[in-house]
Scaffold this active site. Structure first.
Site, PDB file in Angstrom:
ATOM      1  N   ASN A  12       2.302  -2.821 -11.953  1.00  0.00           N
ATOM      2  CA  ASN A  12       3.773  -3.045 -12.379  1.00  0.00           C
ATOM      3  C   ASN A  12       4.071  -4.369 -12.060  1.00  0.00           C
ATOM      4  O   ASN A  12       4.165  -4.818 -10.837  1.00  0.00           O
ATOM      5  CB  ASN A  12       4.509  -1.988 -11.547  1.00  0.00           C
ATOM      6  CG  ASN A  12       5.852  -2.206 -11.447  1.00  0.00           C
ATOM      7  OD1 ASN A  12       6.616  -2.860 -12.355  1.00  0.00           O
ATOM      8  ND2 ASN A  12       6.667  -1.582 -10.471  1.00  0.00           N
ATOM      9  N   LYS A  14       6.999  -5.857 -12.494  1.00  0.00           N
ATOM     10  CA  LYS A  14       8.459  -5.830 -12.081  1.00  0.00           C
ATOM     11  C   LYS A  14       8.962  -7.084 -12.839  1.00  0.00           C
ATOM     12  O   LYS A  14       8.606  -7.305 -13.944  1.00  0.00           O
ATOM     13  CB  LYS A  14       8.701  -6.005 -10.481  1.00  0.00           C
ATOM     14  CG  LYS A  14       7.724  -4.909  -9.704  1.00  0.00           C
ATOM     15  CD  LYS A  14       7.939  -4.704  -8.255  1.00  0.00           C
ATOM     16  CE  LYS A  14       7.154  -3.721  -7.672  1.00  0.00           C
ATOM     17  NZ  LYS A  14       7.592  -3.652  -6.412  1.00  0.00           N
ATOM     18  N   HIS A  98      11.297   4.396 -10.556  1.00  0.00           N
ATOM     19  CA  HIS A  98      10.959   3.550  -9.471  1.00  0.00           C
ATOM     20  C   HIS A  98      11.978   3.578  -8.438  1.00  0.00           C
ATOM     21  O   HIS A  98      13.129   3.325  -8.771  1.00  0.00           O
ATOM     22  CB  HIS A  98      10.541   2.180  -9.937  1.00  0.00           C
ATOM     23  CG  HIS A  98       9.725   1.238  -9.080  1.00  0.00           C
ATOM     24  ND1 HIS A  98      10.356   0.533  -7.961  1.00  0.00           N
ATOM     25  CD2 HIS A  98       8.377   1.244  -8.842  1.00  0.00           C
ATOM     26  CE1 HIS A  98       9.538   0.024  -7.368  1.00  0.00           C
ATOM     27  NE2 HIS A  98       8.456   0.481  -7.689  1.00  0.00           N
ATOM     28  N   GLU A 100      13.279   0.887  -6.787  1.00  0.00           N
ATOM     29  CA  GLU A 100      13.913  -0.085  -7.060  1.00  0.00           C
ATOM     30  C   GLU A 100      14.957   0.316  -8.013  1.00  0.00           C
ATOM     31  O   GLU A 100      16.148  -0.243  -7.901  1.00  0.00           O
ATOM     32  CB  GLU A 100      13.178  -1.322  -7.456  1.00  0.00           C
ATOM     33  CG  GLU A 100      12.277  -1.928  -6.235  1.00  0.00           C
ATOM     34  CD  GLU A 100      10.932  -2.814  -6.628  1.00  0.00           C
ATOM     35  OE1 GLU A 100      10.909  -3.047  -7.570  1.00  0.00           O
ATOM     36  OE2 GLU A 100      10.205  -2.753  -5.610  1.00  0.00           O
ATOM     37  N   GLU A 168       5.113   6.674  -3.849  1.00  0.00           N
ATOM     38  CA  GLU A 168       5.497   5.291  -3.437  1.00  0.00           C
ATOM     39  C   GLU A 168       6.410   5.393  -2.299  1.00  0.00           C
ATOM     40  O   GLU A 168       7.610   5.314  -2.553  1.00  0.00           O
ATOM     41  CB  GLU A 168       6.022   4.521  -4.488  1.00  0.00           C
ATOM     42  CG  GLU A 168       5.126   4.211  -5.487  1.00  0.00           C
ATOM     43  CD  GLU A 168       5.419   2.924  -6.451  1.00  0.00           C
ATOM     44  OE1 GLU A 168       4.476   2.036  -6.582  1.00  0.00           O
ATOM     45  OE2 GLU A 168       6.275   2.629  -6.827  1.00  0.00           O
ATOM     46  N   GLY A 174       5.955  -3.490  -1.082  1.00  0.00           N
ATOM     47  CA  GLY A 174       6.083  -4.922  -0.895  1.00  0.00           C
ATOM     48  C   GLY A 174       6.105  -5.520   0.507  1.00  0.00           C
ATOM     49  O   GLY A 174       6.464  -6.567   0.950  1.00  0.00           O
ATOM     50  N   SER A 213       1.903  -1.559  -1.411  1.00  0.00           N
ATOM     51  CA  SER A 213       1.091  -2.451  -0.915  1.00  0.00           C
ATOM     52  C   SER A 213      -0.461  -2.284  -1.093  1.00  0.00           C
ATOM     53  O   SER A 213      -1.234  -2.422  -0.125  1.00  0.00           O
ATOM     54  CB  SER A 213       1.514  -2.547   0.730  1.00  0.00           C
ATOM     55  OG  SER A 213       2.611  -3.208   0.936  1.00  0.00           O
TER      56      SER A 213
HETATM   57  P1  PGA Z   1       3.763  -3.518  -4.217  1.00  0.00           P
HETATM   58  O1  PGA Z   1       4.549  -2.525  -5.076  1.00  0.00           O
HETATM   59  O2  PGA Z   1       2.249  -3.264  -4.598  1.00  0.00           O
HETATM   60  O3  PGA Z   1       4.063  -4.956  -4.307  1.00  0.00           O
HETATM   61  O4  PGA Z   1       3.937  -2.810  -2.819  1.00  0.00           O
HETATM   62  C1  PGA Z   1       4.191  -1.323  -5.599  1.00  0.00           C
HETATM   63  C2  PGA Z   1       5.239  -0.695  -6.579  1.00  0.00           C
HETATM   64  O5  PGA Z   1       6.474  -0.871  -6.233  1.00  0.00           O
HETATM   65  O6  PGA Z   1       5.026  -0.485  -7.682  1.00  0.00           O
END
Ligand code: PGA
Length: 251
Positions: A12, A14, A98, A100, A168, A174, A213
Site C-alpha cells: 500500500n 498510500k 483503511h 487512515e 491492521e 507506521g 510495520s
Molecule cells: P506500515 O503501513 O507498513 O507503514 O505500518 C501499513 C498500512 O497502513 O497498510
C-alpha cells in the site's frame, strides 16, 4: 497457514509516488519471478499511477490495486473515483476501510461495506481493513472492536474470490511497533470465527492479512503465525528490495 490459502503480499503506497517511481516498480517486476511461486503479489499505488503501472506489469506476477473507491458507479462526486474507473485503469483489487480513511474521512463500517459492494459490482476483490486503536487494546476491547468492524464492514455474500480481510492495529501502522505473534494469532482466529458466522465453512478459504510495520526483519515471524495469510505492507512496500524480501519470507 492452510495450504488452501495462497499467501498474498500486498503493498500500500498510500500518498507516495510520482511518475518516476516507475523505476522502482520496474525493479519490483524484475525481482518478482523468484518470489511469485510462493505468494500472490499486489501493489496499490496512488490512482494517478495505476494505468501506467498496469501497462508496465503486464505479463508479470504483480497485480495492481487501488487504495479506496466511492460506493457509487458514477455521478456528481467531485474528486472521487468509482470502482469501475479503477478497474478500467487496471486495478484488480481495492483496499476499503483503511484506518487512515476511517480516521481522516470519517468512514463508518456502513460506508466501508458499501464500498466493498461497489468493488464487487466492478469485478474487483475488496481488501477490507479492520483494527483497534491503542486505547481500545489497552482497555481489553481489541477482539470485540475488531469483531464488530468485521460484522459491520463485510457485506453479505462475501467469498474467498471476492474478499480479503486485513487486520491492521492502528497503533502498529507506521510506528515500528508490532503486536506479539500470540496477539496476532488470537485476532486472526477471532476474525475467521466471525467470518464463519456469515460465510459458514466458506470462511476457511478467505485470506486474512496482517498489516502494521511489516518489515523484512519481522516478516518471517509474522507470516509464520497461524491464520496469517499474507501481509499488507505500507512503508516497506515503497522499496523493491524490501517488498521482495518480505514476499520472500513466505514459506
Ligand atoms: P506500515 O503501513 O507498513 O507503514 O505500518 C501499513 C498500512 O497502513 O497498510
Amino acid at each position: 497457514m492452510s495450504s488452501s490459502r495462497r499467501p498474498l503480499i500486498a503493498g500500500n503506497w498510500k500518498m507516495n509516488g510520482l511518475r518516476r517511481a516507475g523505476e522502482e516498480f520496474a525493479a519490483m517486476i524484475a525481482g518478482s519471478a523468484g518470489v511469485a511461486a510462493a505468494a500472490d503479489l499486489l501493489i496499490c499505488p496512488p490512482a494517478t499511477l495505476l494505468a501506467a503501472f498496469a501497462a508496465q506489469a503486464q505479463g508479470s506476477p504483480i497485480a495492481l490495486g487501488a487504495q479506496d473507491c466511492h460506493a457509487a458507479e458514477c455521478g456528481a462526486h467531485t474528486g472521487d473515483l468509482s470502482a469501475e474507473m479503477l478497474a478500467d485503469a487496471g486495478a484488480r483489487f481495492v483496499i476499503v476501510g483503511h484506518s487512515e480513511r476511517r480516521a481522516d474521512h470519517g468512514e463508518s463500517d456502513a460506508t466501508v461495506r458499501a464500498k466493498a459492494e461497489a468493488a464487487w459490482r466492478a469485478g474487483l476483490i475488496a481488501i477490507v481493513c479492520v483494527g483497534e486503536t491503542r486505547a481500545q487494546r489497552e482497555a481489553g476491547e481489541a477482539l470485540a472492536v475488531v469483531a464488530g468492524q468485521v460484522r459491520g464492514s463485510v457485506p453479505e455474500g462475501a467469498s474467498a474470490e471476492t474478499l480479503v480481510v486485513a487486520y491492521e492495529p492502528v497503533w502498529a501502522i507506521g510506528t515500528g511497533l508490532v503486536p506479539t505473534v500470540g496477539d496476532v494469532e488470537a485476532m486472526h482466529a477471532e476474525i475467521r470465527r466471525v467470518l464463519g458466522e456469515r460465510l459458514g465453512g466458506g470462511a476457511d478459504a478467505v485470506r486474512i492479512l496482517y498489516g502494521g510495520s511489516v518489515k523484512p526483519d519481522n516478516a518471517v515471524e509474522l507470516l509464520g503465525a497461524s491464520d496469517v495469510d499474507g501481509a499488507l505492507v505500507g512503508g516497506a512496500s515503497l522499496k523493491a528490495v524490501d517488498f521482495l524480501a518480505i514476499a520472500g519470507a513466505v514459506r
